[in-house]
Motif scaffolding. Structure first.
Motif, mmCIF file in Angstrom:
data_model
loop_
_atom_site.group_PDB
_atom_site.id
_atom_site.type_symbol
_atom_site.label_atom_id
_atom_site.label_comp_id
_atom_site.label_asym_id
_atom_site.label_seq_id
_atom_site.Cartn_x
_atom_site.Cartn_y
_atom_site.Cartn_z
ATOM 1 N N VAL A 92 0.848 -1.193 0.000
ATOM 2 C CA VAL A 92 0.000 0.000 0.000
ATOM 3 C C VAL A 92 0.882 1.241 0.000
ATOM 4 O O VAL A 92 1.762 1.397 0.854
ATOM 5 C CB VAL A 92 -0.932 0.018 1.223
ATOM 6 N N SER A 93 0.674 2.135 -0.964
ATOM 7 C CA SER A 93 1.456 3.359 -1.063
ATOM 8 C C SER A 93 0.873 4.475 -0.214
ATOM 9 O O SER A 93 1.597 5.242 0.414
ATOM 10 C CB SER A 93 1.541 3.816 -2.525
ATOM 11 N N PHE A 94 -0.441 4.578 -0.192
ATOM 12 C CA PHE A 94 -1.117 5.531 0.674
ATOM 13 C C PHE A 94 -2.594 5.166 0.749
ATOM 14 O O PHE A 94 -3.088 4.352 -0.040
ATOM 15 C CB PHE A 94 -0.939 6.982 0.189
ATOM 16 N N THR A 95 -3.280 5.740 1.707
ATOM 17 C CA THR A 95 -4.719 5.558 1.837
ATOM 18 C C THR A 95 -5.410 6.902 1.643
ATOM 19 O O THR A 95 -4.795 7.963 1.799
ATOM 20 C CB THR A 95 -5.098 4.972 3.205
ATOM 21 N N TYR A 96 -6.683 6.839 1.289
ATOM 22 C CA TYR A 96 -7.420 8.069 0.988
ATOM 23 C C TYR A 96 -8.862 7.887 1.410
ATOM 24 O O TYR A 96 -9.558 7.000 0.912
ATOM 25 C CB TYR A 96 -7.347 8.356 -0.515
ATOM 26 N N LYS A 97 -9.310 8.710 2.349
ATOM 27 C CA LYS A 97 -10.698 8.674 2.780
ATOM 28 C C LYS A 97 -11.534 9.487 1.799
ATOM 29 O O LYS A 97 -11.260 10.664 1.559
ATOM 30 C CB LYS A 97 -10.844 9.245 4.190
#
Length: 254
Positions: A92-97
């Protein structure tokens, strides 16, 4: 031809200088999201890029958000002997809500990685069905698709994963068939519209409040549940507009 020209215009005008080579490929953990959900984004970058700013675009190229992420090159996990079935298993590179203020529609991270935001209330007059199953079927990323012509050893697979990037050819040969309509439709005003993907059609609640459903692009692969929901919608006296090719040609199973 017009849809191809429109898509080319979008692509050329949403590339932001240095960002064109930042993302080599990537994918997300889902195709469509509700507001408030946390999405996982898997990015294969061209090099190690700490604190890289990535822009989120609408289908018509408008920048609506950005994130700062640490990116790096990634490759298919060695344990995945059949990545076209098992997925790439990137980190996972980043998460986004998903923000509540994003309109239902198609969004892109730097023109490379795209996803759908669904309607918060699910009461739009018009529902557009995005042909995500067919895109996955023709995607040969990792070595195989559901077709002999673009599979290694010209031997197709009978199962493919959504958890892998789209190949360059698949992006421009399949996705372009839908983008022209979406760019045009989302440039209009005065319509209550929501976008869903094929998997969402398995849940009748996604469409039951709409008056019209629109099938676009190359919408070839449908599940039995999606077809039954389509029939229930039309049989209830509501309308459907078919603007796609090879519609409901094959039955798919998840």
């Amino acid at each position: 031809i017009p849809s191809v020209l429109i898509f080319s215009f979008l692509f050329l005008n949403t590339v932001r200088g240095e960002t064109i080579s930042a993302i080599t490929d990537g994918y997300m953990d889902k195709i469509s999201y509700n507001h408030g959900e946390e999405a996982k984004i898997f990015v294969n970058a061209s090099s190690v890029l700490p604190n890289k700013k990535l822009y989120l675009h609408t289908v018509n190229g408008l920048v609506v958000d950005s994130v700062i992420a640490n990116l790096a090159p990634q490759s298919i996990a060695p344990s995945k002997g059949m990545p076209w079935i098992e997925g790439y298993d990137y980190s996972v590179s980043f998460t986004y809500k998903i923000p509540n203020n994003l309109r239902s529609g198609m969004y892109y991270w730097e023109t490379q990685i795209y996803f759908i935001v669904k309607s918060l209330s699910k009461d739009a007059d018009i529902t557009i069905i995005y042909p995500s199953n067919t895109e996955a079927a023709y995607n040969e990323s990792g070595g195989k698709s559901l077709y002999d012509f673009n599979s290694i050893d010209t031997l197709r697979s009978f199962c493919v994963s959504f958890l892998r990037p789209h190949s360059h050819d698949n992006f421009f040969q399949e996705k372009v068939l839908s983008d022209g309509f979406m760019q045009w439709f989302y440039s209009l005003s005065g319509y209550s519209v929501q976008l869903i993907c094929d998997q969402d059609m398995d849940d009748y609640n996604e469409i039951k409040k709409s008056k019209i459903i629109v099938v676009i692009g190359h919408s070839e692969y449908w599940t039995r549940a999606a077809r039954l929901n389509f029939d229930e919608f039309v049989d209830s006296g509501k309308d459907a507009v078919i603007l796609s090719g090879n519609t409901m040609w094959w039955q798919a199973r998840y």
